[in-house]
Design a protein around this motif. Structure first.
Motif, short mmCIF file in Angstrom:
data_model
loop_
_atom_site.label_atom_id
_atom_site.label_comp_id
_atom_site.label_asym_id
_atom_site.label_seq_id
_atom_site.Cartn_x
_atom_site.Cartn_y
_atom_site.Cartn_z
N ALA A 22 0.82 -1.21 0.00
CA ALA A 22 0.00 0.00 0.00
C ALA A 22 0.86 1.26 0.00
O ALA A 22 0.59 2.21 -0.73
N PHE A 23 1.92 1.27 0.80
CA PHE A 23 2.80 2.44 0.90
C PHE A 23 3.48 2.72 -0.44
O PHE A 23 3.49 3.86 -0.92
N LEU A 24 4.06 1.69 -1.06
CA LEU A 24 4.78 1.91 -2.32
C LEU A 24 3.84 2.30 -3.45
O LEU A 24 4.19 3.15 -4.27
N PHE A 25 2.66 1.72 -3.52
CA PHE A 25 1.68 2.11 -4.54
C PHE A 25 1.29 3.58 -4.37
O PHE A 25 1.25 4.34 -5.34
N THR A 26 1.01 3.99 -3.15
CA THR A 26 0.60 5.37 -2.90
C THR A 26 1.73 6.34 -3.22
O THR A 26 1.51 7.36 -3.87
N LEU A 27 2.92 6.02 -2.78
CA LEU A 27 4.07 6.88 -3.05
C LEU A 27 4.34 6.98 -4.55
O LEU A 27 4.58 8.06 -5.08
N GLY A 28 4.28 5.86 -5.22
CA GLY A 28 4.50 5.86 -6.67
C GLY A 28 3.48 6.68 -7.42
O GLY A 28 3.82 7.40 -8.37
N ALA A 29 2.23 6.62 -6.99
CA ALA A 29 1.18 7.39 -7.65
C ALA A 29 1.43 8.88 -7.54
O ALA A 29 1.23 9.64 -8.50
N ARG A 30 1.90 9.31 -6.39
CA ARG A 30 2.16 10.74 -6.20
C ARG A 30 3.40 11.19 -6.95
O ARG A 30 3.43 12.27 -7.53
N LEU A 31 4.44 10.38 -6.94
CA LEU A 31 5.71 10.80 -7.53
C LEU A 31 5.72 10.80 -9.05
O LEU A 31 6.49 11.55 -9.66
N THR A 32 4.93 9.97 -9.67
CA THR A 32 4.94 9.91 -11.13
C THR A 32 4.45 11.19 -11.76
O THR A 32 4.90 11.57 -12.83
N GLY A 33 3.49 11.84 -11.11
CA GLY A 33 2.91 13.03 -11.68
C GLY A 33 1.98 12.72 -12.84
O GLY A 33 1.53 13.60 -13.55
N TRP A 34 1.68 11.43 -13.05
CA TRP A 34 0.80 11.03 -14.16
C TRP A 34 -0.63 11.49 -13.92
O TRP A 34 -1.34 11.83 -14.85
N PHE A 35 -1.07 11.46 -12.68
CA PHE A 35 -2.47 11.70 -12.37
C PHE A 35 -2.69 13.06 -11.74
O PHE A 35 -3.81 13.54 -11.65
N THR A 36 -1.66 13.64 -11.24
CA THR A 36 -1.72 14.94 -10.60
C THR A 36 -0.34 15.56 -10.71
O THR A 36 0.60 14.90 -11.14
N ARG A 37 -0.23 16.79 -10.37
CA ARG A 37 1.08 17.43 -10.45
C ARG A 37 2.01 16.77 -9.44
O ARG A 37 1.68 16.61 -8.27
N ALA A 38 3.18 16.38 -9.91
CA ALA A 38 4.16 15.74 -9.02
C ALA A 38 4.62 16.75 -7.98
O ALA A 38 4.80 17.93 -8.29
N PRO A 39 4.79 16.32 -6.75
CA PRO A 39 5.22 17.27 -5.71
C PRO A 39 6.66 17.72 -5.94
O PRO A 39 7.48 16.98 -6.49
N VAL A 106 -5.03 6.73 -6.97
CA VAL A 106 -4.71 5.85 -5.85
C VAL A 106 -5.84 4.83 -5.65
O VAL A 106 -5.59 3.65 -5.40
N SER A 107 -7.07 5.28 -5.82
CA SER A 107 -8.20 4.35 -5.73
C SER A 107 -8.12 3.31 -6.84
O SER A 107 -8.46 2.14 -6.63
N GLY A 108 -7.66 3.73 -8.01
CA GLY A 108 -7.48 2.79 -9.12
C GLY A 108 -6.45 1.73 -8.79
O GLY A 108 -6.60 0.55 -9.15
N MET A 109 -5.40 2.12 -8.09
CA MET A 109 -4.41 1.13 -7.65
C MET A 109 -5.02 0.20 -6.62
O MET A 109 -4.67 -0.98 -6.55
N GLY A 110 -5.94 0.72 -5.82
CA GLY A 110 -6.67 -0.13 -4.88
C GLY A 110 -7.52 -1.15 -5.62
O GLY A 110 -7.59 -2.31 -5.24
N VAL A 111 -8.13 -0.71 -6.70
CA VAL A 111 -8.93 -1.63 -7.53
C VAL A 111 -8.03 -2.69 -8.15
O VAL A 111 -8.40 -3.86 -8.23
#
Length: 136
Positions: A22-39, A106-111
């Motif tokens: 769960a941690f790595l999926f969430t972190l990866g989703a944020r860092l890629t910037g694919w779905f939202t602006r990368a921090p 992130v919800s998509g990764m949950g799915v």
């Protein structure tokens, strides 16, 4: 005593695999910037981020190494990770009223982990029990 040790090993393995997934999926989703602006990550925070990723990978490896998960335990770990990945962004979105693409990502990764858990459930063989047994 052996049964307690086996139960502790199983629980530890299950937790470490579920948490790190769960941690790595969430972190990866944020860092890629694919779905939202990368921090924007400052240099000092970049080191902490690298350490956090390494710790999560070690947790995954240790969890897998403590005790090989059975198909049922792997199914439970994937379903547990999917529950975290689905519930956390949705809860934040409901509380803040701010629905972003990252919520969907992130919800998509949950799915995805939910689907993997179901795939394991469909492919594993469960011994036949009494007809009146309710599978929980």
């Amino acid at each position: 005593m052996t049964m307690n040790r086996t139960a502790i090993r199983s629980a530890s393995s299950f937790f470490l695999v579920t948490f790190s997934t769960a941690f790595l999926f969430t972190l990866g989703a944020r860092l890629t910037g694919w779905f939202t602006r990368a921090p924007e990550v400052e240099q000092a925070q970049l080191s902490m981020l690298g350490v956090a990723i390494m710790i999560a990978v070690v947790c995954l490896a240790v969890g897998a190494g403590i005790r090989r998960l059975s198909a049922g335990e792997l199914q439970s770990a994937l379903l547990g990770a999917s529950a975290v990945l689905l519930s956390t962004p949705l809860a934040i979105a409901v509380l803040t009223g701010d629905w972003q693409i990252s919520t969907a990502a992130v919800s998509g990764m949950g799915v995805l982990t939910l689907a993997l858990g179901w795939l394991v459930a469909l492919t594993r063989k469960v011994p036949a029990l009494h007809e009146d047994h309710i599978d929980g």
